[in-house]
Design a protein around this motif. Structure first.
Motif, mmCIF file in Angstrom:
data_model
loop_
_atom_site.group_PDB
_atom_site.id
_atom_site.type_symbol
_atom_site.label_atom_id
_atom_site.label_comp_id
_atom_site.label_asym_id
_atom_site.label_seq_id
_atom_site.Cartn_x
_atom_site.Cartn_y
_atom_site.Cartn_z
ATOM 1 N N GLY A 44 33.379 -40.470 -16.525
ATOM 2 C CA GLY A 44 33.851 -41.833 -16.671
ATOM 3 C C GLY A 44 33.884 -42.739 -17.326
ATOM 4 O O GLY A 44 32.879 -42.069 -18.500
ATOM 5 N N PRO A 98 31.088 -46.224 -19.522
ATOM 6 C CA PRO A 98 29.938 -47.085 -18.914
ATOM 7 C C PRO A 98 30.452 -48.794 -19.293
ATOM 8 O O PRO A 98 30.156 -48.972 -19.786
ATOM 9 N N ASN A 99 31.501 -49.054 -18.109
ATOM 10 C CA ASN A 99 32.168 -50.393 -18.672
ATOM 11 C C ASN A 99 32.310 -50.896 -17.607
ATOM 12 O O ASN A 99 33.060 -51.827 -17.548
ATOM 13 N N ALA A 100 30.916 -51.368 -16.173
ATOM 14 C CA ALA A 100 30.580 -51.262 -15.515
ATOM 15 C C ALA A 100 29.439 -51.212 -14.893
ATOM 16 O O ALA A 100 28.876 -49.803 -15.056
ATOM 17 N N PRO A 117 30.371 -47.163 -11.729
ATOM 18 C CA PRO A 117 30.747 -46.741 -12.948
ATOM 19 C C PRO A 117 32.420 -45.575 -12.398
ATOM 20 O O PRO A 117 31.654 -45.687 -11.038
ATOM 21 N N TYR A 145 34.408 -42.790 -11.619
ATOM 22 C CA TYR A 145 34.557 -41.436 -12.504
ATOM 23 C C TYR A 145 35.800 -40.654 -11.636
ATOM 24 O O TYR A 145 35.813 -41.013 -10.250
ATOM 25 N N LEU A 173 40.387 -45.972 -13.944
ATOM 26 C CA LEU A 173 39.868 -45.311 -15.044
ATOM 27 C C LEU A 173 40.808 -44.720 -16.273
ATOM 28 O O LEU A 173 40.205 -46.078 -17.397
#
Length: 275
Positions: free
Chosen positions: A60, A62-64, A67, A69, A95
């Motif tokens: 995944g 690291p944007n939330a 995240p 996956y 994603l």
């Protein structure tokens, strides 16, 4: 097609969210775009990660805070010091819509456990191994083709790769072309690996779904080989759900039995994959 391949962490974009607990946070070291639908990328490998060639991991971004996956087969072999992935681009995918934008130095997160059914230990030994793939389903076979264990267990390997358009076949063509010059396995692969391509949309030298090509006999005629036989052959299958179902039914109709790590047999199917 374009490639970026010079890691410069100073250019990495800052993280918007903290890295979740109990995941690996790895750095993108190269990115290669093949078409507007397909790309590959390589990331650093965690020192503690152990996996069998052919397995997949959950990756995944690291944007939330929580995240997303998805399962991605590792395309690099178990001995490689980097991890390679081959991905489809889905414009509205939760994603892949963001993953396709990654650049060198960016961070990809990965859960710590690998798993999967496309491992040679799930098959009993035989003479020939057939790897049947569509689209990015070729990824686990990219791993297995570069692993010496594959050639210890099988004398001949036939990789089939079916895509919609000719350009989408490039990844597999480059993969197989590079095998004989590979410093680790080049001596093992000479004359033992055959690539069989076809397209389903763009006109090419060979058109059609792999099940139709096998069913009509053209597959055997083109390659000059004997028909699939559970006494001498093993089959691995990865790709679209439609293809998985059709090839599984074909294999079973020929007397092949589905295997697993606990009960190795004559064919295996990977059902967890993107694309």
């Amino acid at each position: 097609m374009n490639t970026t391949s010079a890691l410069n962490t100073a250019d990495a974009r800052p993280l918007q969210f903290p890295i979740p607990a109990n995941v690996y946070a790895e750095t993108v070291v190269s990115v290669k775009h093949y078409t507007d639908r397909l790309f590959s990328f390589r990331i650093t490998r965690p020192q503690s990660l152990r996996f069998r060639s052919g397995e997949f991991v959950m990756i995944g971004l690291p944007n939330a805070e929580k995240p997303v996956y998805r399962a991605y087969s590792i395309a690099s072999p178990a001995w490689d010091d980097e991890l390679e992935f081959f991905s489809i681009k889905v414009p509205d995918g939760p994603l892949t819509s963001e993953l396709q934008k990654i650049e060198i130095g960016d961070t990809v997160i990965m859960r710590q456990k690998s798993t999967g059914t496309l491992v040679v230990d799930a098959l009993t030994p035989a003479k020939r191994l057939f790897m049947i793939s569509t689209g990015t389903g070729i990824a686990p076979f990219a791993s297995l083709l570069r692993d010496p264990e594959t050639y210890e267990k099988f004398e001949q390997v036939v990789l089939t790769h079916t895509c919609r358009d000719i350009a989408e076949l490039t990844y597999g063509q480059e993969l197989v072309a590079a095998l004989e010059n590979d410093p680790l396995i080049g001596d093992l692969t000479g004359g033992r690996v055959t690539l069989y391509n076809s397209t389903t949309r763009e006109t090419s030298e060979r058109m059609g779904r792999i099940t139709a090509l096998i069913g009509s006999g053209k597959f055997y005629t083109d390659l000059g080989i004997d028909k699939l036989d559970p006494e001498t052959d093993r089959i691995m299958i990865c790709g679209s759900m439609h293809m998985l179902k059709d090839v599984k039914e074909l294999a079973e109709s020929l007397g092949f039995q589905e295997g697993s790590l606990h009960h190795p047999a004559s064919f295996v199917v990977e059902r967890a994959f993107v694309g």
